[in-house]
Every structure is written in structure tokens, then in C-alpha cells.
Design a protein around this motif. Structure first.
Motif, mmCIF file in Angstrom:
data_model
loop_
_atom_site.group_PDB
_atom_site.id
_atom_site.type_symbol
_atom_site.label_atom_id
_atom_site.label_comp_id
_atom_site.label_asym_id
_atom_site.label_seq_id
_atom_site.Cartn_x
_atom_site.Cartn_y
_atom_site.Cartn_z
ATOM 1 N N PHE A 70 3.623 19.503 2.419
ATOM 2 C CA PHE A 70 3.775 19.830 1.004
ATOM 3 C C PHE A 70 2.456 20.293 0.394
ATOM 4 N N ALA A 71 1.388 19.572 0.669
ATOM 5 C CA ALA A 71 0.091 19.857 0.048
ATOM 6 C C ALA A 71 -0.730 20.867 0.840
ATOM 7 N N GLY A 72 -0.343 21.113 2.084
ATOM 8 C CA GLY A 72 -1.139 22.004 2.922
ATOM 9 C C GLY A 72 -2.480 21.403 3.290
ATOM 10 N N LYS A 73 -2.552 20.064 3.314
ATOM 11 C CA LYS A 73 -3.802 19.356 3.621
ATOM 12 C C LYS A 73 -3.518 18.245 4.617
ATOM 13 N N ARG A 74 -4.551 17.857 5.323
ATOM 14 C CA ARG A 74 -4.508 16.705 6.227
ATOM 15 C C ARG A 74 -3.447 16.797 7.326
ATOM 16 N N PRO A 75 -3.268 17.936 7.971
ATOM 17 C CA PRO A 75 -2.291 17.962 9.073
ATOM 18 C C PRO A 75 -2.746 17.030 10.191
ATOM 19 N N GLY A 76 -1.793 16.342 10.778
ATOM 20 C CA GLY A 76 -2.106 15.428 11.869
ATOM 21 C C GLY A 76 -2.690 14.096 11.432
ATOM 22 N N GLN A 77 -2.721 13.824 10.124
ATOM 23 C CA GLN A 77 -3.249 12.555 9.609
ATOM 24 C C GLN A 77 -2.391 11.402 10.120
ATOM 25 N N ILE A 78 -3.019 10.384 10.615
ATOM 26 C CA ILE A 78 -2.303 9.189 11.064
ATOM 27 C C ILE A 78 -2.105 8.276 9.860
ATOM 28 N N ALA A 79 -0.883 7.820 9.653
ATOM 29 C CA ALA A 79 -0.593 6.933 8.529
ATOM 30 C C ALA A 79 -1.359 5.629 8.683
ATOM 31 N N PRO A 80 -1.890 5.104 7.600
ATOM 32 C CA PRO A 80 -2.580 3.818 7.684
ATOM 33 C C PRO A 80 -1.595 2.715 8.055
ATOM 34 N N THR A 81 -2.061 1.779 8.856
ATOM 35 C CA THR A 81 -1.200 0.679 9.284
ATOM 36 C C THR A 81 -1.615 -0.649 8.675
ATOM 37 N N GLY A 82 -2.676 -0.663 7.916
ATOM 38 C CA GLY A 82 -3.123 -1.885 7.269
ATOM 39 C C GLY A 82 -4.335 -1.617 6.398
ATOM 40 N N PRO A 83 -4.808 -2.644 5.688
ATOM 41 C CA PRO A 83 -5.931 -2.470 4.766
ATOM 42 C C PRO A 83 -7.197 -1.917 5.417
ATOM 43 N N LYS A 84 -7.460 -2.270 6.662
ATOM 44 C CA LYS A 84 -8.723 -1.856 7.292
ATOM 45 C C LYS A 84 -8.827 -0.348 7.494
ATOM 46 N N ASP A 85 -7.706 0.346 7.702
ATOM 47 C CA ASP A 85 -7.791 1.788 7.957
ATOM 48 C C ASP A 85 -7.308 2.645 6.786
ATOM 49 N N GLY A 112 -12.826 5.252 -13.838
ATOM 50 C CA GLY A 112 -11.774 5.489 -12.857
ATOM 51 C C GLY A 112 -12.281 6.372 -11.735
ATOM 52 N N VAL A 113 -12.186 5.872 -10.507
ATOM 53 C CA VAL A 113 -12.519 6.670 -9.330
ATOM 54 C C VAL A 113 -11.188 7.209 -8.816
ATOM 55 N N MET A 114 -11.030 8.533 -8.860
ATOM 56 C CA MET A 114 -9.762 9.164 -8.553
ATOM 57 C C MET A 114 -9.783 9.750 -7.142
ATOM 58 N N GLY A 115 -8.638 9.751 -6.488
ATOM 59 C CA GLY A 115 -8.608 10.278 -5.141
ATOM 60 C C GLY A 115 -7.266 10.850 -4.726
ATOM 61 N N GLU A 116 -7.321 11.640 -3.670
ATOM 62 C CA GLU A 116 -6.124 12.153 -3.017
ATOM 63 C C GLU A 116 -5.821 11.237 -1.841
ATOM 64 N N CYS A 117 -4.547 10.996 -1.608
ATOM 65 C CA CYS A 117 -4.188 10.131 -0.489
ATOM 66 C C CYS A 117 -3.125 10.795 0.364
ATOM 67 N N SER A 118 -3.131 10.452 1.630
ATOM 68 C CA SER A 118 -2.247 11.127 2.581
ATOM 69 C C SER A 118 -0.775 10.814 2.353
ATOM 70 N N TRP A 119 -0.458 9.710 1.706
ATOM 71 C CA TRP A 119 0.939 9.349 1.540
ATOM 72 C C TRP A 119 1.514 9.847 0.217
ATOM 73 N N ASP A 120 0.676 10.365 -0.701
ATOM 74 C CA ASP A 120 1.170 10.847 -1.989
ATOM 75 C C ASP A 120 0.250 11.945 -2.490
ATOM 76 N N ALA A 121 0.471 13.152 -2.003
ATOM 77 C CA ALA A 121 -0.415 14.270 -2.330
ATOM 78 C C ALA A 121 -0.310 14.688 -3.787
ATOM 79 N N GLU A 122 0.820 14.449 -4.412
ATOM 80 C CA GLU A 122 1.007 14.913 -5.790
ATOM 81 C C GLU A 122 0.229 14.071 -6.798
ATOM 82 N N TYR A 123 0.289 12.752 -6.685
ATOM 83 C CA TYR A 123 -0.316 11.901 -7.697
ATOM 84 C C TYR A 123 -1.631 11.263 -7.259
ATOM 85 N N GLY A 124 -1.754 10.915 -6.020
ATOM 86 C CA GLY A 124 -2.986 10.314 -5.545
ATOM 87 C C GLY A 124 -3.154 8.874 -5.983
ATOM 88 N N VAL A 125 -4.410 8.443 -6.004
ATOM 89 C CA VAL A 125 -4.726 7.063 -6.346
ATOM 90 C C VAL A 125 -5.843 7.021 -7.380
#
Length: 141
Positions: A70-85, A112-125
Motif C-alpha cells: 500500500f505504502a510502497g515502502k519496507r518491502p520484505g519487512q519482517i513483522a515484529p514478534t515482541g517488544p524487543k524487535d 510528540g515523537v512521530m513515526g511510520e510503522c510497518s503495520w500501519d503505513a497510513e497513521y503510524g505511531v
């Protein structure tokens, strides 16, 4: 948080004040306890985001893959499996100085420190700190 200098943004009706400058100076993102708390809160945000899209994505990895397309970013990104990653799935993009009002009606300054995240490209964190540098919240923006 990702070892990059981030641009600072303020809305048009705010002035750069000494209070804002001191709040930015006090913000210690390299504190291990703060970083660990942010990781845990962002992990919970990832889980909440996935739960909201459960009918569309059977796994968090499916959601991450869809967001990358959707975002055209982060192809091949591995989903985080816990807080450490979780931080590998977040790219912080900017700092916002925000004049806000607390639930009891008191004016307060937030950073506010704003960011893009791999699981929600539209809204981020967003990770919010008070003017003393204490973590207020972290989660979906």
C-alpha cells in the motif's frame, strides 16, 4: 530513537518558547527504561492495530506485507514478534511540540515523537512526553 536528527514542528499558533526549548532539551530518548517502556507500548499498539484488522489479515505478517504494498515502502519487512524487535518496524520521522489540555482542563506542553510503522503505513505511531521528559503515552497516531 533511530539515531537520526528529527525535524521539529510546531503548529502555526504556537511560538517557540523557553518552556518548549527546555522540554526538548530534557527529552532523553536514550534512557534504557524509557526505551523499553516505549517498545512495550508500541508492541501493544501493533497488536491493537492487528486486532482491528483481524478480518482482513490472518497474521501480523500479512498486515505488514499489505501495508508495504500500500505504502510502497519496507518491502520484505519482517513483522515484529515482541517488544524487543518492535523498533526495527518503526522509523521515527519528526518531533512535534504540542500545546494541549489535560482531562482536568489544565494547559500542558507535550512533545510528540512521530513515526511510520510497518503495520500501519497510513497513521503510524506517536510517542508523547510531557515537558519534564516523562513518557505520557505511545501508540497509534
Amino acid at each position: 530513537m533511530n539515531n537520526a536528527l528529527l525535524p521539529v514542528d510546531m503548529s502555526g499558533d504556537e511560538m517557540f518558547t523557553l518552556k518548549a526549548a527546555n522540554a526538548l532539551k530534557r527529552l532523553r530518548l536514550d534512557c534504557p527504561e524509557t526505551a523499553e517502556r516505549i517498545r512495550k507500548l508500541l508492541w501493544l499498539a501493533a497488536c491493537e492495530s492487528h486486532a482491528q484488522n483481524l478480518e482482513m489479515f490472518p497474521t501480523l505478517q500479512d498486515q505488514v506485507d499489505s501495508e508495504a504494498r500500500f505504502a510502497g515502502k519496507r518491502p520484505g519487512q519482517i513483522a515484529p514478534t515482541g517488544p524487543k524487535d518492535i523498533m526495527a518496524a518503526v522509523t521515527f520521522t519528526g518531533v512535534h511540540v504540542i500545546n494541549s489540555t489535560s482531562a482536568d482542563g489544565q494547559a500542558r506542553l507535550l512533545i510528540g515523537v512521530m513515526g511510520e510503522c510497518s503495520w500501519d503505513a497510513e497513521y503510524g505511531v506517536a510517542v508523547l512526553f510531557d515537558d519534564a521528559g516523562r513518557l505520557v503515552s505511545a501508540g497509534g497516531a
